[in-house]
Design an enzyme around this catalytic site. Structure first.
Site, PDB file in Angstrom:
ATOM      1  N   SER A   1      -9.705   0.450   0.575  1.00  0.00           N
ATOM      2  CA  SER A   1     -10.015   1.289   1.895  1.00  0.00           C
ATOM      3  C   SER A   1     -11.065   2.072   1.931  1.00  0.00           C
TER       4      SER A   1
ATOM      5  N   TYR B   1     -16.271  -3.969   4.256  1.00  0.00           N
ATOM      6  CA  TYR B   1     -14.829  -3.547   4.353  1.00  0.00           C
ATOM      7  C   TYR B   1     -14.519  -3.556   5.903  1.00  0.00           C
TER       8      TYR B   1
ATOM      9  N   GLY C   1       0.753  -1.359   0.050  1.00  0.00           N
ATOM     10  CA  GLY C   1       0.004  -0.046   0.013  1.00  0.00           C
ATOM     11  C   GLY C   1       0.922   1.444  -0.106  1.00  0.00           C
TER      12      GLY C   1
ATOM     13  N   THR D   1      -8.407  -0.939  12.101  1.00  0.00           N
ATOM     14  CA  THR D   1      -9.223   0.062  11.718  1.00  0.00           C
ATOM     15  C   THR D   1     -10.284   0.518  12.924  1.00  0.00           C
TER      16      THR D   1
ATOM     17  N   LYS E   1     -11.731  -6.470   7.546  1.00  0.00           N
ATOM     18  CA  LYS E   1     -10.613  -5.825   8.437  1.00  0.00           C
ATOM     19  C   LYS E   1     -10.658  -6.759   9.813  1.00  0.00           C
TER      20      LYS E   1
ATOM     21  N   THR F   1       1.716   3.095  -2.454  1.00  0.00           N
ATOM     22  CA  THR F   1       1.256   4.209  -3.156  1.00  0.00           C
ATOM     23  C   THR F   1       0.013   5.091  -2.508  1.00  0.00           C
TER      24      THR F   1
ATOM     25  N   GLN G   1      -2.044   6.950   0.707  1.00  0.00           N
ATOM     26  CA  GLN G   1      -1.804   8.060   1.673  1.00  0.00           C
ATOM     27  C   GLN G   1      -0.789   7.817   2.721  1.00  0.00           C
TER      28      GLN G   1
ATOM     29  N   ALA H   1      -1.692  -2.102   2.691  1.00  0.00           N
ATOM     30  CA  ALA H   1      -2.575  -2.131   1.334  1.00  0.00           C
ATOM     31  C   ALA H   1      -3.919  -2.685   1.755  1.00  0.00           C
ATOM     32  N   ALA H   2      -4.825  -1.932   1.079  1.00  0.00           N
ATOM     33  CA  ALA H   2      -6.449  -2.363   1.009  1.00  0.00           C
ATOM     34  C   ALA H   2      -7.146  -1.804   0.107  1.00  0.00           C
TER      35      ALA H   2
ATOM     36  N   GLU I   1     -12.990   1.150  12.236  1.00  0.00           N
ATOM     37  CA  GLU I   1     -14.418   0.741  11.633  1.00  0.00           C
ATOM     38  C   GLU I   1     -14.588  -0.552  12.167  1.00  0.00           C
TER      39      GLU I   1
HETATM   40  P1  NAP Z   1      -5.143   4.268   0.492  1.00  0.00           P
HETATM   41  O1  NAP Z   1      -4.869   5.709   0.285  1.00  0.00           O
HETATM   42  O2  NAP Z   1      -6.650   4.093  -0.155  1.00  0.00           O
HETATM   43  O3  NAP Z   1      -4.332   3.344  -0.014  1.00  0.00           O
HETATM   44  C1  NAP Z   1      -4.609   1.872  -0.053  1.00  0.00           C
HETATM   45  C2  NAP Z   1      -3.170   1.381  -0.566  1.00  0.00           C
HETATM   46  O4  NAP Z   1      -3.416  -0.121  -0.862  1.00  0.00           O
HETATM   47  C3  NAP Z   1      -2.908   1.817  -2.208  1.00  0.00           C
HETATM   48  O5  NAP Z   1      -1.486   1.893  -2.377  1.00  0.00           O
HETATM   49  C4  NAP Z   1      -3.496   0.782  -3.140  1.00  0.00           C
HETATM   50  O6  NAP Z   1      -2.869   0.618  -4.397  1.00  0.00           O
HETATM   51  C5  NAP Z   1      -2.971  -0.504  -2.359  1.00  0.00           C
HETATM   52  N1  NAP Z   1      -3.849  -1.600  -2.664  1.00  0.00           N
HETATM   53  C6  NAP Z   1      -5.430  -1.761  -2.805  1.00  0.00           C
HETATM   54  N2  NAP Z   1      -5.690  -3.003  -3.203  1.00  0.00           N
HETATM   55  C7  NAP Z   1      -4.363  -3.775  -3.509  1.00  0.00           C
HETATM   56  C8  NAP Z   1      -4.193  -5.032  -3.565  1.00  0.00           C
HETATM   57  N3  NAP Z   1      -5.062  -5.920  -3.859  1.00  0.00           N
HETATM   58  N4  NAP Z   1      -2.796  -5.379  -3.606  1.00  0.00           N
HETATM   59  C9  NAP Z   1      -1.809  -4.467  -3.406  1.00  0.00           C
HETATM   60  N5  NAP Z   1      -2.128  -3.067  -3.141  1.00  0.00           N
HETATM   61  C10 NAP Z   1      -3.196  -2.920  -2.960  1.00  0.00           C
HETATM   62  O7  NAP Z   1      -5.433   3.946   2.075  1.00  0.00           O
HETATM   63  P2  NAP Z   1      -4.655   4.690   3.314  1.00  0.00           P
HETATM   64  O8  NAP Z   1      -5.829   5.810   3.746  1.00  0.00           O
HETATM   65  O9  NAP Z   1      -3.274   5.151   3.052  1.00  0.00           O
HETATM   66  O10 NAP Z   1      -4.986   3.685   4.630  1.00  0.00           O
HETATM   67  C11 NAP Z   1      -3.865   2.834   4.758  1.00  0.00           C
HETATM   68  C12 NAP Z   1      -4.278   1.460   5.189  1.00  0.00           C
HETATM   69  O11 NAP Z   1      -4.777   1.728   6.476  1.00  0.00           O
HETATM   70  C13 NAP Z   1      -5.437   0.894   4.659  1.00  0.00           C
HETATM   71  O12 NAP Z   1      -5.362  -0.525   4.880  1.00  0.00           O
HETATM   72  C14 NAP Z   1      -6.899   1.215   5.467  1.00  0.00           C
HETATM   73  O13 NAP Z   1      -7.628   0.325   5.292  1.00  0.00           O
HETATM   74  C15 NAP Z   1      -6.119   1.401   6.799  1.00  0.00           C
HETATM   75  N6  NAP Z   1      -6.701   2.361   7.644  1.00  0.00           N
HETATM   76  C16 NAP Z   1      -6.789   3.851   7.088  1.00  0.00           C
HETATM   77  C17 NAP Z   1      -7.206   4.894   7.860  1.00  0.00           C
HETATM   78  C18 NAP Z   1      -7.460   6.274   7.541  1.00  0.00           C
HETATM   79  O14 NAP Z   1      -8.086   7.072   8.179  1.00  0.00           O
HETATM   80  N7  NAP Z   1      -6.546   6.655   6.595  1.00  0.00           N
HETATM   81  C19 NAP Z   1      -7.910   4.483   9.292  1.00  0.00           C
HETATM   82  C20 NAP Z   1      -7.660   3.196   9.514  1.00  0.00           C
HETATM   83  C21 NAP Z   1      -7.065   2.145   8.785  1.00  0.00           C
HETATM   84  P3  NAP Z   1      -3.465   1.431  -5.550  1.00  0.00           P
HETATM   85  O15 NAP Z   1      -2.558   3.076  -5.488  1.00  0.00           O
HETATM   86  O16 NAP Z   1      -2.669   0.676  -6.554  1.00  0.00           O
HETATM   87  O17 NAP Z   1      -4.857   1.801  -5.436  1.00  0.00           O
HETATM   88  N1  GDD Z   2     -16.480   9.504   1.475  1.00  0.00           N
HETATM   89  C1  GDD Z   2     -17.725  10.177   1.850  1.00  0.00           C
HETATM   90  N2  GDD Z   2     -18.198  10.956   0.692  1.00  0.00           N
HETATM   91  N3  GDD Z   2     -18.191  10.322   2.984  1.00  0.00           N
HETATM   92  C2  GDD Z   2     -19.146  11.142   3.275  1.00  0.00           C
HETATM   93  C3  GDD Z   2     -19.584  12.060   2.321  1.00  0.00           C
HETATM   94  C4  GDD Z   2     -19.369  11.971   1.066  1.00  0.00           C
HETATM   95  O1  GDD Z   2     -19.694  12.670  -0.034  1.00  0.00           O
HETATM   96  N4  GDD Z   2     -20.702  12.612   2.971  1.00  0.00           N
HETATM   97  C5  GDD Z   2     -20.927  12.403   4.368  1.00  0.00           C
HETATM   98  N5  GDD Z   2     -19.808  11.464   4.618  1.00  0.00           N
HETATM   99  C6  GDD Z   2     -19.480  10.657   5.731  1.00  0.00           C
HETATM  100  C7  GDD Z   2     -19.546   9.155   5.478  1.00  0.00           C
HETATM  101  O2  GDD Z   2     -20.988   8.670   5.625  1.00  0.00           O
HETATM  102  C8  GDD Z   2     -18.752   8.722   6.897  1.00  0.00           C
HETATM  103  O3  GDD Z   2     -19.716   8.696   8.078  1.00  0.00           O
HETATM  104  C9  GDD Z   2     -17.900   9.912   7.058  1.00  0.00           C
HETATM  105  O4  GDD Z   2     -18.407  10.853   6.216  1.00  0.00           O
HETATM  106  C10 GDD Z   2     -16.400   9.609   6.797  1.00  0.00           C
HETATM  107  O5  GDD Z   2     -16.423   9.054   5.452  1.00  0.00           O
HETATM  108  P1  GDD Z   2     -14.931   8.599   4.570  1.00  0.00           P
HETATM  109  O6  GDD Z   2     -14.026   9.940   4.697  1.00  0.00           O
HETATM  110  O7  GDD Z   2     -15.242   8.158   3.408  1.00  0.00           O
HETATM  111  O8  GDD Z   2     -14.145   7.757   5.881  1.00  0.00           O
HETATM  112  P2  GDD Z   2     -14.753   6.512   6.565  1.00  0.00           P
HETATM  113  O9  GDD Z   2     -14.701   6.909   8.100  1.00  0.00           O
HETATM  114  O10 GDD Z   2     -15.943   5.908   6.056  1.00  0.00           O
HETATM  115  O11 GDD Z   2     -13.282   5.568   6.634  1.00  0.00           O
HETATM  116  C11 GDD Z   2     -12.010   5.859   6.714  1.00  0.00           C
HETATM  117  O12 GDD Z   2     -11.574   5.901   7.875  1.00  0.00           O
HETATM  118  C12 GDD Z   2     -11.769   4.496   8.428  1.00  0.00           C
HETATM  119  C13 GDD Z   2     -11.187   4.371  10.043  1.00  0.00           C
HETATM  120  O13 GDD Z   2     -12.322   4.939  10.630  1.00  0.00           O
HETATM  121  C14 GDD Z   2     -11.209   4.976   5.560  1.00  0.00           C
HETATM  122  O14 GDD Z   2      -9.994   5.693   5.540  1.00  0.00           O
HETATM  123  C15 GDD Z   2     -11.205   3.671   6.071  1.00  0.00           C
HETATM  124  O15 GDD Z   2     -10.121   2.920   5.154  1.00  0.00           O
HETATM  125  C16 GDD Z   2     -10.659   3.696   7.603  1.00  0.00           C
HETATM  126  O16 GDD Z   2     -10.507   2.287   8.007  1.00  0.00           O
END
Ligand code: NAP
Ligand code: GDD
Length: 356
Positions: free
Chosen positions: A88, A155, A8, A131, A159, A10, A12, A85-86, A133
């Site tokens: 996500s 999702y 993952g 996560t 997870k 590539t 964030q 990677a996920a 979630e």
């Molecule tokens: P992201 O920006 O969506 O990045 C996901 C990464 O996973 C990308 O590099 C993507 O590659 C890669 N990927 C997806 N499917 C894959 C596969 N089948 N094989 C190999 N690589 C794959 O997510 P992020 O926000 O950086 O989050 C990183 C991790 O933390 C994720 O596992 C997410 O579920 C978890 N997480 C995130 C948050 C948050 O708030 N950001 C919070 C809790 C947990 P491509 O560029 O090719 O798509």
């Molecule tokens: N994406 C999105 N787009 N969400 C919206 C919108 C919209 O237009 N309007 C309201 N929301 C609300 C969603 O319903 C959700 O309750 C909240 O905003 C946050 O949505 P996201 O930003 O898509 O994030 P997430 O909380 O569902 O998931 C992210 O955080 C998780 C950790 O709690 C992702 O990064 C997951 O990968 C990660 O596990």
């Protein structure tokens, strides 16, 4: 020099973690999927020199392809493997539930097995990106490492498997395998279809005169939003502990999507006035009366997670970790970063897809 492999890379978090580890003098390897267009824009922006010098190396592989994972892990033999990677996106997981289960759930198992089968179980430390979630329809607030899970999306359910298989390999094979249960973390590298970045980009465009309506889903959803750079520092700390364990990383503060909109537009000098309710709610520029925000029910989730609020005390007490950047600063910085980017795109007539 330690060697780390990041899946993952590539995304964030992957890009920020690569930057963090490179600054600590790690040799960093990333697992990347082949894409028809270049998708390393984040890495090029913040790790460009190391990509060129070879301190950062990319290897093709995919979480749904065990053979590729076995090959890359055997070749790199990393000291630390961060599984970031996920698929996500929560709403997208309702559209692609089987793929999400395969990549986000069984993908973690494939990595753990590849470590074992390459004889690296006592060498390679494993971090699983779990996560908030997992808490889904929360059974208590705030949520800690002891709070029972109740995932609310494909999702979250995928997870859940990733979480438990990590615990199981730790217990069954004595592997140094840990879960970081991370609450939402954001920043200028956030994907554009997550709500924070969608809003910061819309505010930036509004400030630059591109006044298209921002369509959102549930404005009342509440999240514990932190800064991604603080969270990758926490991931690294988790892996450095003598004993593997599971940790919540969170700010302990909660804000609604509506508050995020208010602050983002405040950063460009626009006060939002809300009127109406439910799907008829509208946000207007209080001064001009122009409509800025409307509701589009297609962004509603079949099962929503209404509120996530983390209790990060274990991470503070055991790791000495706490978040540093405060919420208002995070929102403002995201809007400013998007403004700078939009200005550059306009000035140079850049291809948006390649640049963002
Ligand atoms: P992201 O920006 O969506 O990045 C996901 C990464 O996973 C990308 O590099 C993507 O590659 C890669 N990927 C997806 N499917 C894959 C596969 N089948 N094989 C190999 N690589 C794959 O997510 P992020 O926000 O950086 O989050 C990183 C991790 O933390 C994720 O596992 C997410 O579920 C978890 N997480 C995130 C948050 C948050 O708030 N950001 C919070 C809790 C947990 P491509 O560029 O090719 O798509
Ligand atoms: N994406 C999105 N787009 N969400 C919206 C919108 C919209 O237009 N309007 C309201 N929301 C609300 C969603 O319903 C959700 O309750 C909240 O905003 C946050 O949505 P996201 O930003 O898509 O994030 P997430 O909380 O569902 O998931 C992210 O955080 C998780 C950790 O709690 C992702 O990064 C997951 O990968 C990660 O596990």
């Amino acid at each position: 020099m330690k060697t780390a492999l990041i899946t993952g890379i590539t995304g964030q978090d992957g890009a920020w973690l690569a930057r963090y580890l490179l600054d600590l003098q790690y040799e960093v390897h990333g697992l990347v999927r082949r894409a028809s267009s270049p998708n390393i824009h984040r890495l090029s922006r913040i790790c460009g020199d190391e990509l060129n010098s070879g301190q950062l190396r990319l290897n093709y592989g995919d979480l749904i392809d065990a053979g590729s994972l076995n090959r890359v892990i055997g070749h790199v033999a990393p000291d630390e493997l961060y599984n970031l990677a996920a698929q996500s996106h929560v709403l997208v997981s309702f559209e692609t539930p089987e793929y999400t289960a395969n990549a986000d759930g069984v993908g973690a198992l494939r990595l753990l097995e590849a470590i074992r089968q390459n004889g690296l179980a006592s060498k390679t430390r494993f971090y699983q990106a779990s996560t908030s979630e997992l808490y889904g329809k929360v059974v208590e607030t705030p949520q800690s490492e002891r709070t029972p899970f109740y995932p609310r999306s494909p999702y979250g359910v995928a997870k859940l498997y990733g979480y438990w298989i990590t615990v199981n390999y730790r217990e069954a094979y004595g592997m140094h395998a840990s879960n970081g249960i991370l609450f939402n973390h954001e920043g200028e590298l956030r994907g554009e279809i997550f709500v924070t970045r969608k809003i910061s980009k819309a505010a930036a465009r509004w400030a630059l005169g591109e006044r298209s309506i921002l369509f959102l889903g549930n404005l009342d959803a509440k999240r514990d939003w932190g800064d991604a750079r603080d969270y990758v520092r926490g991931m690294h700390l988790i892996v450095q502990q003598a004993e593997p364990d599971d940790y919540v990383l969170a700010t302990g503060e909660v804000h609604s999507v509506r508050e995020f909109v208010d602050l983002a537009f405040d950063a460009i000098g626009v006060k939002i006035e809300w009127s109406g309710s439910a799907t008829n709610e509208i946000g207007r520029d209080a001064l001009s009366g122009e409509i800025v925000v409307k509701i589009d029910p297609s962004f509603f989730r079949p099962t929503e997670v209404d509120l996530l609020l983390g209790d990060p005390r274990k991470a503070l007490n055991r790791l000495g970790w706490r978040h540093e950047r405060q919420f208002p600063e995070l929102v403002k910085d995201m809007v400013m970063a998007d403004m700078a980017r939009q200005k550059l795109i306009k000035a140079n007539n850049l291809n948006l897809e390649i640049f963002i």
